[in-house]
Design an enzyme around this catalytic site. Structure first.
Site, PDB file in Angstrom:
ATOM      1  N   ARG A 227       0.875  -1.181   0.000  1.00 40.06           N
ATOM      2  CA  ARG A 227       0.000   0.000   0.000  1.00 40.06           C
ATOM      3  C   ARG A 227       0.908   1.226   0.000  1.00 40.06           C
ATOM      4  O   ARG A 227       2.070   1.160   0.419  1.00 40.06           O
ATOM      5  CB  ARG A 227      -0.905   0.002   1.222  1.00 40.06           C
ATOM      6  N   LYS A 252      -2.064  -2.340   7.486  1.00 43.62           N
ATOM      7  CA  LYS A 252      -3.487  -2.195   7.766  1.00 43.62           C
ATOM      8  C   LYS A 252      -3.907  -3.197   8.831  1.00 43.62           C
ATOM      9  O   LYS A 252      -3.550  -4.375   8.762  1.00 43.62           O
ATOM     10  CB  LYS A 252      -4.291  -2.416   6.481  1.00 43.62           C
ATOM     11  N   HIS A 358      -2.473   2.922  -5.787  1.00 44.03           N
ATOM     12  CA  HIS A 358      -3.093   1.665  -5.380  1.00 44.03           C
ATOM     13  C   HIS A 358      -3.387   0.766  -6.580  1.00 44.03           C
ATOM     14  O   HIS A 358      -3.519  -0.458  -6.423  1.00 44.03           O
ATOM     15  CB  HIS A 358      -4.376   1.928  -4.595  1.00 44.03           C
ATOM     16  N   ARG A 361      -0.834  -1.916  -6.856  1.00 46.95           N
ATOM     17  CA  ARG A 361      -1.051  -3.045  -5.926  1.00 46.95           C
ATOM     18  C   ARG A 361      -2.066  -4.021  -6.527  1.00 46.95           C
ATOM     19  O   ARG A 361      -1.901  -5.239  -6.425  1.00 46.95           O
ATOM     20  CB  ARG A 361      -1.518  -2.515  -4.580  1.00 46.95           C
ATOM     21  N   HIS A 384      -3.955  -9.569   3.479  1.00 43.32           N
ATOM     22  CA  HIS A 384      -5.401  -9.654   3.664  1.00 43.32           C
ATOM     23  C   HIS A 384      -5.733 -10.627   4.793  1.00 43.32           C
ATOM     24  O   HIS A 384      -5.165 -11.718   4.860  1.00 43.32           O
ATOM     25  CB  HIS A 384      -6.090 -10.137   2.378  1.00 43.32           C
ATOM     26  N   TYR A 393      -9.641 -10.318  -7.086  1.00 44.85           N
ATOM     27  CA  TYR A 393      -8.738 -10.256  -8.236  1.00 44.85           C
ATOM     28  C   TYR A 393      -8.954 -11.408  -9.209  1.00 44.85           C
ATOM     29  O   TYR A 393      -8.498 -11.338 -10.347  1.00 44.85           O
ATOM     30  CB  TYR A 393      -7.281 -10.225  -7.757  1.00 44.85           C
TER      31      TYR A 393
END
Length: 419
Positions: A227, A252, A358, A361, A384, A393
């Site tokens: 990120r 995150k 982003h 990414r 994640h 994705y």
């Protein structure tokens, strides 16, 4: 001539933003203890009970906007709560509501960006209801505010939910109130959006339009799946060239993870770090060279903030004041630098789709899946928590409509059929 803004500064001071005119400068110079900050382009004055009234009186006839958090405690239309103990030495009677919010946020180690967002939404909520005491409001007022955001300001569902999260934080964690309506609040449903993903040829064209530090940042975003803020917050000690990996700290969800260092960026990144080290040594010689450390490490290791390993990989070109402590030091590069560079590179490359940091990414994840890598591996590299987030994705892989051949192509023999 522009509005004069008065807001909270560091402990014991006020920040005064004065659009320049000779008359205004002459007026503020009459305030005892005033100080001009050339780099930040603002004045600071000592904060005393009479300072705000003095400033407002000085600029009679000029538009003056005073931060609502600076209103006197327990005055009509204030932003404060009723007095209650906060610690052995501090009571809520001596600090404003927004100060209490800051305390609660920092106690929970939330990020500075979260602090800014929550403070902003709580201020807007109170001002929307004409500065009523939040303890006198409930579900009806919250619902009215959120409805106004959606109907009048047309904000996105994610923005509306962020505003609700800030208000719920105010009631649950600051005012220690749970009136019963909190859990019944209806959250806006976020629409499912597919990310913008470039082809490998488009990524190559985009990176070719970048150079210098923006090129290194873009290459790391695409080559490591970082990120933007994770990339900007990299520290020298977290990059291991020998192992070809880097540690992403406090990503995150405040989680650490390991990802790869692309070999294509290593030579330029090594040269870049040599320049950064010389700059750091010059800063130390000039009395600076200190960097912000997480949590209480600065007290535990008093000299760590000047050590080379703790320095930013991508430091700012200027020394500035820390927004929380006021200490002057070199922060990491501001996020607008790569944002603008990548947007401009996309424009030069002739791309019509919206492209930002982003996007790279998204490309990292999609291209790895296209290359046959396991989705769990990609999930771990992206950081994640849930594989369902990574599965988005799989919907944008370069296989047309989910890899299905269109019936018209079967009927007409592909895309070369004549009309």
């Amino acid at each position: 001539m522009g509005t004069i803004h008065i807001r909270q500064g560091d402990a014991g001071s006020l920040i005064v933003l004065v659009p320049y005119t000779p008359e205004r400068v002459a007026k503020i110079k009459t305030v005892t203890g005033r100080r001009w900050h050339q780099q930040e382009k603002h004045w600071t004055v000592p904060q005393t009970p009479k300072t705000i009234a003095q400033l407002v009186a000085l600029f009679t006839g000029d538009p003056v906007e005073v931060d609502p958090s600076l209103r006197p405690v327990n005055s009509p239309g204030n932003l404060e709560t009723s007095p209650q103990p906060v610690s052995d030495h501090v009571t809520a009677a001596t600090i404003t509501l927004l100060d209490q919010v800051r305390r609660a946020i920092r106690t929970r180690h939330y990020s500075y960006r979260t602090e800014e967002a929550y403070i902003g939404w709580i201020r807007r909520f109170v001002l929307f209801h004409l500065q009523r005491d939040p303890t006198e409001m409930g579900a009806v007022e919250v619902s009215r505010f959120l409805t106004s955001l959606a109907v009048e300001r047309h904000v996105a569902a994610s923005t509306q939910n962020q505003a609700l999260a800030a208000i719920l934080f105010l009631y649950k964690d600051v005012l220690d109130r749970d009136p019963g309506w909190v859990d019944d609040m209806v959250r806006a449903k976020r629409p499912q959006r597919l990310p913008v993903v470039l082809t490998q040829q488009e990524v190559q064209a985009l990176l070719a339009a970048l150079d210098g530090v923006p090129w290194m940042l873009g290459t790391l975003l695409y080559g490591s799946g970082l990120r933007l803020m994770e990339c900007l917050r990299l520290r020298v000690k977290d990059v291991n060239f020998d192992r070809g990996e880097m540690v992403v700290r406090e990503g995150k969800g405040n989680k650490d993870r390991v990802t790869m260092v692309p070999s294509a960026v290593v030579p330029k990144l090594r040269t870049h770090l040599e320049r950064v080290r010389k700059q750091h040594e010059a800063d130390v010689a000039a009395g600076f060279g200190r960097v912000g450390l997480p949590d209480a490490l600065a007290r535990k290791y008093p000299r760590a903030d000047r050590e080379w390993g703790w320095q930013w990989v991508f430091p700012s070109s200027t020394i500035s004041a820390d927004p929380r402590t006021g200490e002057r030091r070199r922060h990491h590069l501001h996020e607008t630098v790569p944002q603008r560079a990548i947007r401009e590179a996309a424009r030069r490359a002739g791309m019509t789709r919206p492209v930002g940091p982003h996007t790279l990414r998204h490309c990292f994840a999609t291209h790895l899946l296209e290359a046959g890598y396991d989705i769990r591996t990609v999930q771990e590299l992206l950081g994640h928590s849930d594989v369902r987030t990574t599965m988005i994705y799989t919907h944008v892989l370069n296989r047309g409509g989910r890899g299905v051949q269109s019936p018209v192509d079967r009927l007409l023999g592909g895309s070369n059929a004549s009309c």
